[in-house]
Design a protein around this motif. Structure first.
Motif, PDB file in Angstrom:
ATOM      1  N   THR A 137     -33.237 -36.012  95.882  1.00 37.71           N
ATOM      2  CA  THR A 137     -31.909 -36.305  94.514  1.00 37.71           C
ATOM      3  C   THR A 137     -31.894 -37.653  94.205  1.00 37.71           C
ATOM      4  OG1 THR A 137     -30.258 -36.715  96.232  1.00 37.71           O
ATOM      5  CG2 THR A 137     -30.259 -33.779  95.324  1.00 37.71           C
ATOM      6  N   ARG A 138     -31.981 -38.237  94.724  1.00 37.86           N
ATOM      7  CA  ARG A 138     -31.743 -39.615  94.295  1.00 37.86           C
ATOM      8  C   ARG A 138     -32.886 -39.671  92.892  1.00 37.86           C
ATOM      9  NH1 ARG A 138     -27.839 -43.501  95.548  1.00 37.86           N
ATOM     10  NH2 ARG A 138     -26.883 -43.138  98.034  1.00 37.86           N
ATOM     11  N   GLU A 139     -33.850 -39.572  93.374  1.00 44.01           N
ATOM     12  CA  GLU A 139     -35.223 -39.918  92.547  1.00 44.01           C
ATOM     13  C   GLU A 139     -34.236 -38.771  90.813  1.00 44.01           C
ATOM     14  OE1 GLU A 139     -37.443 -41.629  91.624  1.00 44.01           O
ATOM     15  OE2 GLU A 139     -36.800 -42.713  92.626  1.00 44.01           O
ATOM     16  N   SER A 140     -33.998 -37.419  91.199  1.00 42.46           N
ATOM     17  CA  SER A 140     -33.509 -36.613  89.854  1.00 42.46           C
ATOM     18  C   SER A 140     -32.760 -37.408  89.118  1.00 42.46           C
ATOM     19  CB  SER A 140     -33.608 -35.328  90.388  1.00 42.46           C
ATOM     20  OG  SER A 140     -32.551 -35.489  91.214  1.00 42.46           O
ATOM     21  N   ALA A 141     -31.688 -37.624  90.064  1.00 53.07           N
ATOM     22  CA  ALA A 141     -29.943 -38.557  89.614  1.00 53.07           C
ATOM     23  C   ALA A 141     -30.588 -40.174  89.008  1.00 53.07           C
ATOM     24  CB  ALA A 141     -29.329 -37.953  90.470  1.00 53.07           C
ATOM     25  N   ALA A 142     -32.292 -40.372  88.724  1.00 50.07           N
ATOM     26  CA  ALA A 142     -32.092 -41.253  87.919  1.00 50.07           C
ATOM     27  C   ALA A 142     -31.911 -41.353  86.678  1.00 50.07           C
ATOM     28  CB  ALA A 142     -33.659 -41.572  88.829  1.00 50.07           C
ATOM     29  N   PRO A 161     -24.964 -33.541  96.524  1.00 50.24           N
ATOM     30  CA  PRO A 161     -26.002 -33.144  96.245  1.00 50.24           C
ATOM     31  C   PRO A 161     -27.232 -32.926  97.346  1.00 50.24           C
ATOM     32  CG  PRO A 161     -25.875 -34.927  94.878  1.00 50.24           C
ATOM     33  CD  PRO A 161     -24.269 -34.298  96.011  1.00 50.24           C
ATOM     34  N   ARG A 162     -27.042 -33.601  97.819  1.00 49.40           N
ATOM     35  CA  ARG A 162     -28.028 -33.428  99.035  1.00 49.40           C
ATOM     36  C   ARG A 162     -27.551 -32.546  99.626  1.00 49.40           C
ATOM     37  NH1 ARG A 162     -32.283 -38.669  99.876  1.00 49.40           N
ATOM     38  NH2 ARG A 162     -32.887 -37.374 101.457  1.00 49.40           N
ATOM     39  N   THR A 163     -26.204 -32.267 100.245  1.00 47.33           N
ATOM     40  CA  THR A 163     -25.957 -30.995 101.176  1.00 47.33           C
ATOM     41  C   THR A 163     -25.818 -29.802 101.098  1.00 47.33           C
ATOM     42  OG1 THR A 163     -24.200 -32.869 102.270  1.00 47.33           O
ATOM     43  CG2 THR A 163     -24.185 -30.276 102.522  1.00 47.33           C
ATOM     44  N   ARG A 164     -25.866 -29.812  99.711  1.00 48.11           N
ATOM     45  CA  ARG A 164     -25.550 -28.666  98.824  1.00 48.11           C
ATOM     46  C   ARG A 164     -27.648 -28.112  98.686  1.00 48.11           C
ATOM     47  NH1 ARG A 164     -23.034 -29.759  93.826  1.00 48.11           N
ATOM     48  NH2 ARG A 164     -24.468 -30.191  93.179  1.00 48.11           N
ATOM     49  N   VAL A 165     -28.334 -28.781  98.119  1.00 46.91           N
ATOM     50  CA  VAL A 165     -30.082 -29.169  98.385  1.00 46.91           C
ATOM     51  C   VAL A 165     -30.328 -28.666  99.800  1.00 46.91           C
ATOM     52  CG1 VAL A 165     -31.915 -29.742  97.754  1.00 46.91           C
ATOM     53  CG2 VAL A 165     -30.078 -30.057  96.682  1.00 46.91           C
ATOM     54  N   TYR A 166     -29.792 -29.581 100.530  1.00 41.89           N
ATOM     55  CA  TYR A 166     -30.143 -28.851 101.990  1.00 41.89           C
ATOM     56  C   TYR A 166     -29.738 -27.860 102.520  1.00 41.89           C
ATOM     57  CZ  TYR A 166     -30.404 -29.404 107.323  1.00 41.89           C
ATOM     58  OH  TYR A 166     -31.615 -29.674 108.553  1.00 41.89           O
ATOM     59  N   GLU A 224     -31.294 -25.505 101.023  1.00 38.51           N
ATOM     60  CA  GLU A 224     -33.342 -24.946 101.610  1.00 38.51           C
ATOM     61  C   GLU A 224     -32.990 -24.455 103.414  1.00 38.51           C
ATOM     62  OE1 GLU A 224     -34.915 -28.146 102.631  1.00 38.51           O
ATOM     63  OE2 GLU A 224     -35.239 -28.498 100.412  1.00 38.51           O
ATOM     64  N   LEU A 225     -31.515 -24.417 103.714  1.00 41.95           N
ATOM     65  CA  LEU A 225     -32.342 -23.877 104.864  1.00 41.95           C
ATOM     66  C   LEU A 225     -31.930 -22.178 104.973  1.00 41.95           C
ATOM     67  CD1 LEU A 225     -28.949 -25.540 107.475  1.00 41.95           C
ATOM     68  CD2 LEU A 225     -31.576 -25.620 107.629  1.00 41.95           C
ATOM     69  N   ARG A 226     -31.361 -21.791 104.128  1.00 41.88           N
ATOM     70  CA  ARG A 226     -31.405 -20.742 103.672  1.00 41.88           C
ATOM     71  C   ARG A 226     -32.890 -20.116 103.122  1.00 41.88           C
ATOM     72  NH1 ARG A 226     -26.553 -21.170 101.969  1.00 41.88           N
ATOM     73  NH2 ARG A 226     -27.085 -20.869  99.316  1.00 41.88           N
ATOM     74  N   ASN A 280     -30.682 -37.256 108.039  1.00 36.98           N
ATOM     75  CA  ASN A 280     -29.716 -38.114 107.393  1.00 36.98           C
ATOM     76  C   ASN A 280     -28.542 -38.186 106.847  1.00 36.98           C
ATOM     77  OD1 ASN A 280     -30.753 -39.860 105.552  1.00 36.98           O
ATOM     78  ND2 ASN A 280     -32.220 -38.133 104.111  1.00 36.98           N
ATOM     79  N   LEU A 281     -28.852 -37.171 106.460  1.00 37.83           N
ATOM     80  CA  LEU A 281     -27.174 -36.702 106.238  1.00 37.83           C
ATOM     81  C   LEU A 281     -26.284 -37.100 106.693  1.00 37.83           C
ATOM     82  CD1 LEU A 281     -27.876 -32.909 104.194  1.00 37.83           C
ATOM     83  CD2 LEU A 281     -27.293 -35.084 103.644  1.00 37.83           C
ATOM     84  N   LEU A 282     -26.439 -36.924 108.156  1.00 33.56           N
ATOM     85  CA  LEU A 282     -25.257 -36.934 109.366  1.00 33.56           C
ATOM     86  C   LEU A 282     -25.036 -38.647 109.333  1.00 33.56           C
ATOM     87  CD1 LEU A 282     -23.605 -36.329 112.007  1.00 33.56           C
ATOM     88  CD2 LEU A 282     -25.253 -36.415 113.227  1.00 33.56           C
ATOM     89  N   PHE A 283     -26.270 -39.042 109.298  1.00 35.23           N
ATOM     90  CA  PHE A 283     -26.564 -40.310 109.220  1.00 35.23           C
ATOM     91  C   PHE A 283     -25.770 -41.709 108.268  1.00 35.23           C
ATOM     92  CE2 PHE A 283     -28.243 -45.065 107.688  1.00 35.23           C
ATOM     93  CZ  PHE A 283     -27.800 -45.697 108.287  1.00 35.23           C
ATOM     94  N   HIS A 284     -25.894 -40.832 107.195  1.00 33.28           N
ATOM     95  CA  HIS A 284     -24.681 -41.296 105.561  1.00 33.28           C
ATOM     96  C   HIS A 284     -23.275 -41.023 106.135  1.00 33.28           C
ATOM     97  CE1 HIS A 284     -29.204 -42.014 103.869  1.00 33.28           C
ATOM     98  NE2 HIS A 284     -28.271 -42.750 103.659  1.00 33.28           N
TER      99      HIS A 284
END
Lengths: 325, 542
Positions: free
Chosen positions: B11-16, B117-122, B125-127, B185-189
């Motif tokens: 997401t970071r890259e696409s939000a650049a 947004p990354r949580t949403r994507v994740y 992806e999980l599903r 990654n999400l947990l850490f942040h």
């Protein structure tokens, strides 16, 4: 209370340290001979590896096929003695490692506590961790063997510095250090620092390494990968060390985070390594820029290790450096 | 949002701000969008990380009010001009400075703008099922092919045994694992945000204070009892835990022999504690690293010193002062200490006494006296005495430990650095001003009392951060496809794999070889010796 010091063991520890320095110096010479006169591995049949990340939209804009020297065997032409020097250097490194470990163990037994409670002991322990990290990494990545010279010189210099400027007689430490947290917090910091040091060495070589030129050193792609691997191992350990330090500070000083100079620089180091990990995953920062960030982070680590104790003081000034107030 | 980027950059890259619209005619919403995209871009986060590190540096170079207020005062005294300017830039309160807060708040907004947004994507992806197999598996970074016949479900079972998520199609199998990487990654942040919140809770709802207590004296946890009290903005004076204690005894063990005499071995403070006014008394031995805990309010031993006791008899024969005086150590190795006694009730003149306390007094070669050991082995005091108006009624607050130098100049000096006065001995003050008697030696302990409701949340968040960073750095996200092809002579099974983690290919090669071997075994006809080789020999993480 460990007030009694076994002077016999303490002396043995000091002697073992000198043995360690000598062994590392001889190992360094052996590595250097191997590096200087060994066969150039570029002549070997090169292994072509594709670096394209399939399925990666933002694939790394690297020169796609990276030519790498064939690992492990480079003995087809030229004299045999440099390789033998390299092997002897490896044996010497292992012996030096054993002496280094023995030095710490005897010191710990002499004073009846964990042997990394002042600056001198801390540096000796970090050298042990660095050499351990190198030996383990070398086992995993054979192309690393030519890094031996650099690791050995770093270890020998650090130990020499420790003997000359930091050495203090084995003895008890101030009461706040008589805690099991020494085993947790300081050990984690030592292991992380040892790994980071290997990353520092590979990072510096990366900056000087020119690809496409015959060399015995690992390729830049390899160096980049190995550096990343080391930091990826060390970063969680460092995170843990900082958090364990906060837990200890909560027990000892009445707050878990108080912006003491050592805490500030541990924090800065942590941020800098986090920046490296992020930079490596950001377009435009990969490669050289990320490596520079990594080296800046390593510089912060070294400053935290030496500079903070010598110049800034603070609550962590237990370092007990001779000559300082 | 691109779906096929490497997972570290999704997401970071696409939000650049690469595909920034033309500046002209952006409008308010457009500018907001642009601002949000720029703020949440990885590049901006990197710059903010650098700024945060850089901004912390002055906090280690200049003394900080929250850490060592005394050092700040000294800095102001030695260079007043610079200090004033530095103070305007918050250099003595770096970590409370608005510019520091601006950096970390922007960073955390950027972080949240990345996490959401990354949580949403994740979650999506999980599903989602693993993707279909590409046509040419031999173009993948890891590839193998072997001949053999196997029903698809045997291959699927082999992959499932390795905890792959598997999907099948006509003639192909797709498999993926390592989903915990992004979860870590999400947990850490998220945990980092948690740590910030815990720090905030502590700053708002916590308090801390310092108090100096001489042996035999007590302390009750009320705001008035503190020498220095720093409450959070949401702390009321009534909310302080109502405990009290008395310092019965304080003891320091020193190293006597060896090459480091005077090295402290242990501090021991014995307390009698009442957890609440109604509670029964209990004994507690307070040591460094072992704070006293009363319902989450912690008392720490942080400093110590000597408090010699004196009796001052004035010129009229009345006892004008009696009791201990806390002395501040001037030298941490010898504990030579200094303190002052102000005796406003003395007749005919008020008395000011400057005391030098030497725990182990030794005569130096030049005839002066100094302490040579921190323990009170041969305690003496040297007295400097002044007579005259102490100026205590002027209403200006004075230090307990120091004299106002201007005031001293107006007073009459009676004695200048007297000969050492031993324990139990007296010193006559000339001019009929009475005498001072050195009656005993007590010790004082400086205690810090702290209550921080953010401690437990901070610990939970910190543990989550370590767990998260471990998962996100150690686990590789990897995909694997199998195609079963019939090339006329027999069935060929093709396997291709890749990691979606940058530079994760190195370690994946071994695992891939292992998986291929397991797949091969599952295709081989039943042979008796095969049963000794379990399929999941080398367990892969995640």
């Amino acid at each position: 209370m460990p007030a009694e010091v076994d002077t016999g063991l303490a002396t043995l520890s000091d002697q073992l340290l000198l043995v360690t320095v000598l062994l590392y110096v001889f190992a360094m010479i052996g590595y250097a001979l191997h590096l200087g006169f060994g066969r150039r591995s570029v002549q070997q049949a090169a292994v072509v590896r594709e670096h394209a990340l399939v399925g990666a939209g933002t694939s790394v804009p690297e020169a796609a096929p990276v030519v790498e020297p064939a690992p492990a065997d480079d003995d087809t032409a030229g004299p045999r003695w440099p390789a033998r020097a390299g092997f002897i250097a490896l044996v010497l490194t292992w012996l030096g490692w054993a002496a280094n470990a023995g030095c710490l163990v005897t010191r710990g037994l002499a004073v009846g506590r964990w042997p990394w409670a002042n600056m001198y002991e801390f540096v000796v322990a970090i050298c042990l961790a660095t050499v351990t990290a190198y030996l383990v990494m070398r086992h995993k990545f054979p192309q690393l063997r030519f890094l031996g010279a650099f690791v050995a010189v770093a270890a020998a210099l650090s130990l020499g510095f420790a003997v000359r400027y930091l050495h203090v007689q084995a003895g008890p430490v101030q009461p706040s250090l008589n805690s099991y947290w020494v085993a947790i917090h300081v050990s984690a910091a030592i292991i992380a620092t040892g790994l980071f040091t290997v990353g520092g060495v590979t990072g510096i070589i990366y900056l000087f390494r020119k690809d496409g030129r015959p060399s015995r050193l690992p390729t830049r792609a390899d160096l980049d990968r190995i550096t990343n691997r080391v930091v990826v191992l060390a970063f969680p350990l460092w995170t843990f060390a900082v958090i364990a330090g906060a837990l200890w500070a909560d027990k000892a000083w009445g707050r878990y985070w108080g912006w003491d100079p050592k805490e500030i620089w541990a924090f800065i180091t942590w941020i800098a390594y986090a920046a490296y990990l992020h930079a490596r995953a950001t377009g435009g920062w990969r490669g050289r820029a990320a490596m520079v960030v990594q080296l800046v982070a390593f510089g912060c680590l070294l400053f935290n290790l030496v500079g903070v104790n010598m110049f800034l003081g603070g609550l962590h000034s237990y370092a007990d450096i001779p000559g300082s107030p | 949002m691109k779906k096929t980027t490497t997972d570290d950059t999704t997401t970071r890259e696409s939000a650049a701000p690469g595909d920034r619209p033309a500046v002209k005619g952006l409008g308010a919403v457009g500018w907001l969008r642009w601002f949000w995209r720029t703020l949440t871009a990885m590049r901006t986060a990197l710059v903010l990380l650098f700024l945060l590190a850089l901004a912390s540096v002055p906090g280690s170079l200049f003394p900080q009010r929250g850490v060592e207020p005394g050092a700040v005062t000294r800095y102001f005294q030695s260079n007043p001009g610079t200090a004033e300017w530095l103070d305007r830039l918050w250099m003595f309160d770096v970590f409370q400075a608005p510019w520091f807060a601006a950096i970390y708040l922007l960073l955390f907004v950027s972080l949240i703008g990345c996490i959401l947004p990354r949580t949403r994507v994740y979650l999506r992806e999980l599903r989602r099922e693993p993707p279909a197999a590409p046509r040419h598996l031999n173009r993948l970074p890891h590839h193998a092919a072997f001949e053999g016949t196997a029903p698809t479900d045997r291959l699927v079972a082999a992959l499932r045994r390795r905890r792959f998520r598997v999907v099948t199609g006509p003639g192909w199998i797709g498999a993926e694992k390592g989903y915990l990487r992004e979860a870590g990654n999400l947990l850490f942040h998220t945990a980092l945000v948690g740590i910030l919140l815990a720090l905030g809770i502590g700053a708002l709802y916590g308090y801390r204070g310092n108090v100096l207590i001489v042996e035999g004296n007590g302390f009750a946890n009320t705001v008035a009892a503190y020498d220095r009290y720093i409450p959070g903005s949401q702390v009321s004076a009534e909310s302080l835990e109502p405990f009290s204690f008395q310092l019965d005894d304080f003891k320091v063990d020193y190293q006597i022999a060896g090459d480091r005499p005077g090295q402290v071995l242990d501090y021991t403070a014995r307390l009698s504690v009442h957890d609440s006014p109604a509670a029964a008394e209990r004994d507690y031995t307070l040591k460094v690293n072992h704070p006293l805990d009363v319902n989450g309010t912690l008392t720490y031993l942080i400093d110590h010193g000597y408090a010699p006791t004196f009796t001052v008899t004035d010129g009229a024969g009345q006892v004008a002062f009696e009791g201990p005086v806390a002395c501040l150590p001037q030298n941490s190795r010898t504990f030579a200490s200094e303190c002052t006694i102000k005796v406003p009730d003395a007749k005919p003149d008020q008395l000011g006494l400057a005391i030098r306390f030497l725990p182990t007094a030794t005569e130096m070669q030049d005839g002066s006296w100094d302490s040579t050991f921190p323990a009170a082995i041969n305690p003496v005091v040297q007295v400097t005495a002044f007579a005259g108006d102490l100026g205590l009624r002027s209403g200006v607050p004075q230090s307990v430990y120091l004299f106002d130098q201007e005031r001293l100049k107006k007073m009459k000096r009676l004695v200048m650095m007297s000969e050492p006065v031993e324990l139990g001995k007296s010193l006559d003050l000339p001019g009929g001003h009475g005498k001072i008697t050195f009656t005993g030696v007590k010790e004082w302990a400086a205690l810090q009392i702290a209550h921080d409701p953010g401690r437990l949340p901070a610990l939970v968040a910190a543990v989550a951060a370590v767990l998260g960073v471990l998962l996100s750095l150690m686990i590789r996200r990897r995909r694997l496809w199998v195609r079963v092809r019939d090339d006329g002579t027999g069935q060929v099974i093709e396997v291709g794999g890749l990691t979606r983690t940058e530079s994760g290919d190195g370690g994946f090669a071994d695992e891939f070889a292992d998986i291929v071997k397991a797949l091969k075994e599952s295709t081989a006809p039943e042979e008796p010796e095969r049963s000794t080789e379990p399929a999941g020999r080398k367990g892969a993480p995640g």
